[in-house]
Scaffold this active site. Structure first.
Site, PDB file in Angstrom:
ATOM      1  N   SER A 577       2.152  -2.549  14.666  1.00 47.90           N
ATOM      2  CA  SER A 577       3.242  -2.003  13.872  1.00 47.90           C
ATOM      3  C   SER A 577       3.256  -0.495  13.984  1.00 47.90           C
ATOM      4  CB  SER A 577       3.085  -2.406  12.402  1.00 47.90           C
ATOM      5  OG  SER A 577       3.998  -1.697  11.574  1.00 47.90           O
ATOM      6  N   TYR A 590      -1.725  -2.853   4.217  1.00 45.30           N
ATOM      7  CA  TYR A 590      -1.042  -3.260   5.446  1.00 45.30           C
ATOM      8  C   TYR A 590      -1.258  -2.240   6.566  1.00 45.30           C
ATOM      9  CZ  TYR A 590       2.881  -4.425   8.540  1.00 45.30           C
ATOM     10  OH  TYR A 590       3.658  -4.738   9.621  1.00 45.30           O
TER      11      TYR A 590
END
Length: 700
Positions: A577, A590
């Site tokens: 990501s 995250y």
């Protein structure tokens, strides 16, 4: 013949109501599809059917007789009307005046296009003269196991006479071609009341002047042969009796899962192979029998069989009564090399001055006592079909050895078909393989938007794909979608929790049995969470780390183990990501887990390089469409963080990017394809950002 119950009789499926109103050519297709629907009649791609039909000549407007015959490379069970070649019968008959004898019969194939009716582009097969010169309107040529069992017996002529009397004749072995077509014509002229003929070591021809009668004759002759074999073999010890009992099913799969990647690595030097495992009862009976090795060494008889399976299989050195899997794995290299040497010697013994160069010398079929049969080919469908053909060969050997003595084709005859210049020309016409042909990929998070798009991109380039996901319902939907468009052969699913060590190990074992190994690993399973640090619970932190860091470690570790066993390199792609490089508010768990993924990939790139294992990273950002993590709570949380609503979130991300463009699952799939394909063969340890431009995540 593998079914010993009375219900194994072939059923007459002809329906007069269905056939009513059909033209003769349409009845031919109907008959062909009925015959090809049962693999006891003929194997996939095997056999031919034909009809001689009166048609209007597009040049003269007059009625002419036209041969409709299955075209080259077709399958009678699945073909449509465009699968038939059409040729003028008067021109086919005129070819007899050009025939210079058996030494020149191959040149007759070059004349067949000159006989084409109505500019039909479907190429005529080598079997065309076999149908043209039989003086009947309808002809079936099929390869039923029962008939070939008779044809492959040492006294097949006597057996044919005993079973069928004068109704079915017998012809000695002759390679399919123009000369055999003339033989069939003469047989019919000499035996006008015969309804067919057994071709030694090959198959069955039947004929009639009516489509339904021809179909029913074919079924009746096959059923008679099958019933006779059953009666005569009653009480006979099949294949000399049992030597090894089959292992339990789970043990059989465990052994196959260990053997298949090792074999695959040894035989995938020039082009990657895909595997198939078969442990049906007929296979287990054969591989566990006393006579298996002796029968296997004789090779197959029917040309269709050995063109798919090579002339003989490789018997793996494994004793299921005293199993030592490690010893078997250690013995494989020597066995594979011995097979190659034996094949090379066969080539040298039999080659002619104009023979094509030796082809892949590796075995196609691997027989494992107590376990089953493994087949390898350049694609999954061919590997599966090759296994089906060898099951046909097993059934033939069972029947022939029970009532007589089984014989394979003489070695030179087998070679002359395998290295037939016409067969070589057909191989040269094959399309160039796709970029990922022969590759096997596993995609975690495979039922999500990015995962399914990546799987589809790989499938479009010829790969086999295992979709791994924890969501069983989403997996089933994704499998149905992709298998429906790319075939069931190339798509498998496994319900897998990436945080489960046992679950990951089982997924790789299942993949090894289904496809033979792995080449491409896409770690894409994911979750997303959003919370300020003071509201981030330990459970939330651990969940992120467990799935996005530990899960990627477990999937990668299992991949390295299998990739190193194969020894042919591979590619691993981490879908991380933008957040792994650029901090984001209210998402510390995250972002930290994603950063861990990226650094793990860097470490693995170092470890994998000596073994040709490349590890790279794709960093998406804001892929909302189709992504499961952008639903429910996460979407609500991110919308709250950026003080917008759900509808405005995608536009916010788009406007935030440098290029002002939305990022779609297909965009991520394209980057995953780049890293999986050979165009990135010199890239490892790299990161590609697919985020429409975000200055914070620039890698340098």
């Amino acid at each position: 013949m593998s079914n010993t119950s009375p219900a194994a009789r072939l059923e007459n499926l002809w329906n007069d109501a269905t056939a009513q109103g059909m033209s003769e050519s349409e009845k031919l297709l109907y008959r062909s599809n009925l015959l090809g629907s049962d693999k006891r009649v003929t194997n996939y791609g095997g056999g031919n059917t034909s009809a001689k039909v009166m048609e209007t000549d597009p040049l003269t407007g007059e009625q002419v007789e036209v041969l409709w015959v299955k075209g080259s490379g077709g399958d009678i069970g699945t073909m449509k009307m465009d699968g038939f070649a059409t040729l003028y019968m008067d021109k086919l008959n005129a070819l007899k005046g050009l025939y210079r004898g058996v030494e020149f019969e191959d040149e007759m194939v070059g004349y067949l296009p000159h006989c084409t009716f109505n500019l039909n582009s479907r190429a005529a097969s080598i079997d065309t003269p076999l149908h043209a010169y039989v003086p009947r309107k309808h002809v079936d040529h099929v390869h039923p196991d029962a008939a070939i069992a008779i044809a492959a017996s040492v006294n097949s002529k006597e057996l044919t006479q005993e079973i069928f009397g004068d109704e079915i004749g017998w012809l000695p072995w002759k390679r399919p071609g123009y000369e055999l077509g003339l033989w069939l014509e003469k047989f019919c002229q000499d035996n006008p009341d015969a309804n067919g003929v057994i071709l030694e070591s090959h198959g069955l021809f039947t004929w009639a002047d009516d489509a339904r009668e021809c179909y029913e004759t074919t079924l009746r002759i096959i059923n008679r042969a099958d019933e006779w074999l059953r009666e005569k073999s009653e009480g006979v010890a099949v294949f000399g009796g049992e030597k090894f009992a089959p292992l339990p099913a789970d043990e059989r799969r465990k052994v196959a899962a260990a053997l298949m990647p090792a074999i695959r690595g040894m035989i995938s030097g020039e082009r990657h192979k895909v595997g198939h495992f078969d442990d049906q009862d007929a296979v287990l009976q054969f591989v566990g029998s006393n006579d298996m090795e002796a029968l296997a060494a004789l090779g197959t008889s029917c040309p269709d069989h050995f063109l798919r399976t090579k002339i003989r299989p490789l018997v793996v050195d494994y004793d299921p009564s005293n199993p030592d899997l490690e010893a078997t794995l250690n013995s494989l290299k020597a066995s594979v090399e011995a097979y190659r040497a034996d094949y090379a010697a066969y080539y040298e013994r039999c080659k002619h001055d104009n023979s094509p160069a030796i082809r892949d010398p590796n075995a196609v079929v691997y027989l494992v006592p107590g376990v089953g049969m493994i087949t390898f080919a350049l694609d999954k469908a061919t590997a599966r079909i090759s296994g089906e053909f060898y099951v046909n060969a097993i059934n033939v050997m069972r029947g022939a050895s029970a009532v007589s003595e089984y014989q394979g084709l003489p070695e030179q005859e087998a070679f002359d078909i395998e290295y037939w210049l016409l067969e070589e020309a057909k191989l040269q016409r094959m399309p160039k393989p796709k970029a990922l042909a022969g590759r096997v990929a596993i995609v975690t998070g495979g039922a999500g938007g990015i995962g399914s798009a990546t799987a589809e991109r790989y499938l479009s380039e010829g790969a086999c794909v295992v979709l791994a996901d924890i969501d069983a319902d989403a997996l089933a939907r994704t499998q149905d979608n992709l298998a429906g468009r790319y075939s069931k052969d190339v798509v498998r699913t496994v319900q897998m929790d990436v945080t489960s060590e046992d679950g990951v190990a089982q997924a790789y074992a299942d993949m090894a049995v289904e496809f033979g190994g792995v080449d491409i690993v896409v770690s894409n399973a994911g979750i997303a969470s959003s919370a300020p640090i003071e509201d981030t619970t330990l459970d939330l932190w651990n969940k992120n780390m467990s799935i996005l860091s530990t899960g990627y470690f477990l999937v990668a570790r299992a991949a390295f183990q299998m990739l190193k066993t194969q020894g042919i390199g591979g590619s691993m792609v981490f879908v991380a990501s933008k957040n792994g490089l650029a901090a984001s508010p209210n998402a510390s768990a995250y972002c930290t887990a994603k950063a861990s993924e990226i650094h793990l990939a860097r470490c693995l790139a170092l470890e994998g390089a000596p073994d040709g294992i490349r590890v790279n990273v794709v960093n998406p950002d804001a892929v909302l469409r189709g992504s499961k993590i952008w639903s429910g709570e996460w979407l609500e949380q991110r919308a709250g963080t950026y003080q917008t609503d759900k509808e405005g979130l995608e536009d916010m991300y788009r406007q935030r990017s440098l290029l002002k463009r939305s990022v779609l699952p297909e965009d991520i799939a394209e980057a995953c394809y780049f890293f999986a394909s050979d165009v990135s063969a010199k890239s490892t340890g790299n990161i590609i950002n697919v985020d429409a431009g975000n200055v914070q995540s620039f890698t340098r």
